[in-house]
Scaffold this active site. Structure first.
Site, mmCIF file in Angstrom:
data_model
loop_
_atom_site.group_PDB
_atom_site.id
_atom_site.type_symbol
_atom_site.label_atom_id
_atom_site.label_comp_id
_atom_site.label_asym_id
_atom_site.label_seq_id
_atom_site.Cartn_x
_atom_site.Cartn_y
_atom_site.Cartn_z
ATOM 1 C CG PHE A 185 -2.032 0.880 1.237
ATOM 2 C CD1 PHE A 185 -3.164 0.579 0.503
ATOM 3 C CD2 PHE A 185 -2.006 2.067 1.947
ATOM 4 C CE1 PHE A 185 -4.257 1.436 0.494
ATOM 5 C CE2 PHE A 185 -3.085 2.929 1.941
ATOM 6 C CZ PHE A 185 -4.214 2.607 1.215
ATOM 7 C CG ASP B 230 -0.385 -2.831 6.393
ATOM 8 O OD1 ASP B 230 -1.508 -3.147 6.829
ATOM 9 O OD2 ASP B 230 -0.103 -1.676 6.015
ATOM 10 C CE1 TYR C 76 -9.369 2.571 6.589
ATOM 11 C CE2 TYR C 76 -8.435 3.344 8.656
ATOM 12 C CZ TYR C 76 -8.315 3.122 7.294
ATOM 13 O OH TYR C 76 -7.156 3.438 6.651
ATOM 14 C CE LYS C 77 -8.168 -0.182 4.345
ATOM 15 N NZ LYS C 77 -6.722 -0.232 4.173
ATOM 16 N NE ARG D 42 -10.022 -2.291 -3.450
ATOM 17 C CZ ARG D 42 -9.410 -1.711 -2.415
ATOM 18 N NH1 ARG D 42 -8.246 -2.170 -2.006
ATOM 19 N NH2 ARG D 42 -9.927 -0.665 -1.822
#
Ligand SMILES: *Cc1c(COP(=O)(O)O)cnc(C)c1O
Length: 418
Positions: A127, A204, A229-230, A378
């Protein structure tokens, strides 16, 4: 009945052991198909009530007295994550700061623990925020940033990591699940290879925590960070978590010395004296409201259980791939994620040369995916909150739109948030 009939999706929903969990989330627009749970998880129904109580009672009435039960919240929620989300022991996980800041803290701690080694190893499919942190560290410390080229669809190759490792490597850092393709890296094999040359590992978990089991202890992982938050449905900007293996906690020192990491915080001593254990990885006053919001998400995910979520995640993404093969490949799409369910997390990425305009048009058809550079759509059917029928409806709207060329009337220029 053909496999692409909607009745198949309805049958899969009837047999879904997690189906009832969908009711534990707010869904004010029933016709909205949300395939972006891997960017921002849905809102658990309990969160609004909990936050209202925290604001009016704990803050409004309790005022400063409420710090009595807020003071160790970061450690307590960390323990809940260790118990229900990642494989870790109590006292190995803590909630704090953002993923980016935690990555910085842990990377510095790891580099300092390997003095004399001059290489930080990473890959070019991580990322971007991770890459930026590593670039800054390499520049500030005059390190070699050794970047492995990773295939955008297949994900991190263990063989390439082994090839790039030597005794100059202080730290090797990668994503467990690739944010673009969803490919799962081999946590245990990569960690073992790094340990063979004496390097530390920092993973990560932002796209794996809450969607697939994360065997931190059994893989021997040293350090990890992840966001809430995902898949953890903690709310926008909810604080992140970090993991430090017990054995390393008192050897490693993170660089941002703050009073929440201080041994006897309220003695107000003028000298920094790191608290023992995971507490020394905290910095300053935590965002209490956001932390308590995050806890609701962590609890509902932990309650569903990672084994059940993994099973549904594989089934749901396999179903999506099956429909994509039947309907979308003939329209110019190509699977840009691993084909084997065991090798991918809970999202699926499709390549299409016009992915940006298709993404915009799809959102107007009330299906929310996201776009990822350079030309990928995605689709994240979060297993806790997505039904098979939603996957069917979402892909059905997508194929009709592309068949009719609806996207062709959309502008090609990108918006600020994709
Ligand atoms: C989402 C995500 C982040 C986000 O970092 P923030 O500091 O929360 O903005 C970091 N790394 C990965 C792999 C992610 O998927």
């Amino acid at each position: 009945m053909s496999r692409t009939d909607r009745a198949v999706a309805e049958e899969l929903d009837r047999a879904d052991p997690l189906a009832a969990y969908r009711d534990r989330f707010v869904a004010p627009e029933p016709d909205l198909i949300y395939l972006d749970g891997n960017s921002l998880g849905r809102l658990p129904k309990t969160t609004a009530a909990v936050l209202a109580e925290v604001v009016s009672e704990q803050w409004g009435r309790g005022l400063i007295r409420s710090w009595e039960h807020w003071i160790e919240l970061a450690q307590r929620i960390g323990d809940e994550i260790a118990a229900g989300i990642v494989e870790a022991e109590p006292g190995e996980v803590v909630v704090s700061d953002s993923t980016t800041v935690n990555l910085y803290k842990l990377a510095v701690a790891a580099l300092d623990a390997r003095p004399g080694r001059r290489v930080l190893l990473c890959d070019d499919d991580n990322f971007p925020t991770d890459s930026y942190v590593f670039q800054a560290l390499a520049a500030a410390r005059d390190l070699e940033l050794r970047v492995i080229p990773t295939d955008l669809d297949a994900g991190l190759s263990t063989a390439d990591v082994i090839e790039a490792l030597d005794t100059d490597v202080a730290l090797a850092s990668f994503s467990h699940v690739a944010y673009r393709s969803g490919a799962i890296a081999d946590l245990a094999a990569v960690t073992a290879a790094a340990h063979d040359v004496g390097a530390l590992t920092l993973w990560d978990l932002s796209h794996s925590g809450g969607s697939i089991p994360v065997p931190l202890r059994s893989a021997g992982v040293d350090l990890a960070v992840g966001c809430t938050y995902k898949y953890l449905c903690g709310g926008p900007g909810a604080p992140a978590y970090l993991y430090v293996r017990h054995e390393l906690q008192d050897q490693l020192r993170q660089p941002i010395w703050g009073w929440f990491g201080q041994r006897d915080q309220f003695a107000m001593s003028g000298r920094y004296d790191a608290a023992p254990g995971i507490t020394s990885f905290l910095v300053g006053t935590p965002p209490v409201l956001s932390m308590l919001g995050a806890r609701e998400g962590v609890r509902v995910v932990a309650d569903a259980g990672l084994e059940a979520l993994r099973a549904k995640g594989m089934a749901l993404t396999s179903y999506l791939v099956e429909l994509a093969d039947a309907w979308l490949v003939p329209l110019g799409f190509r699977l840009a994620s691993p084909r084997e369910a065991e090798r991918r997390g809970s999202h699926v990425t499709l390549h299409h040369s016009d992915a940006w305009r298709i993404c915009r048009a799809l959102i107007d058809r009330r299906v929310v995916p996201d776009f990822r550079t350079p030309d990928r759509l995605r689709l994240g059917p979060a297993p806790l909150t997505t039904s098979y029928a939603e996957v069917w409806d979402g892909l059905d709207r997508l194929r009709r739109l592309v068949e009719d060329g609806v996207h062709e009337s959309y502008a090609d220029s990108r918006s600020r948030v994709t």
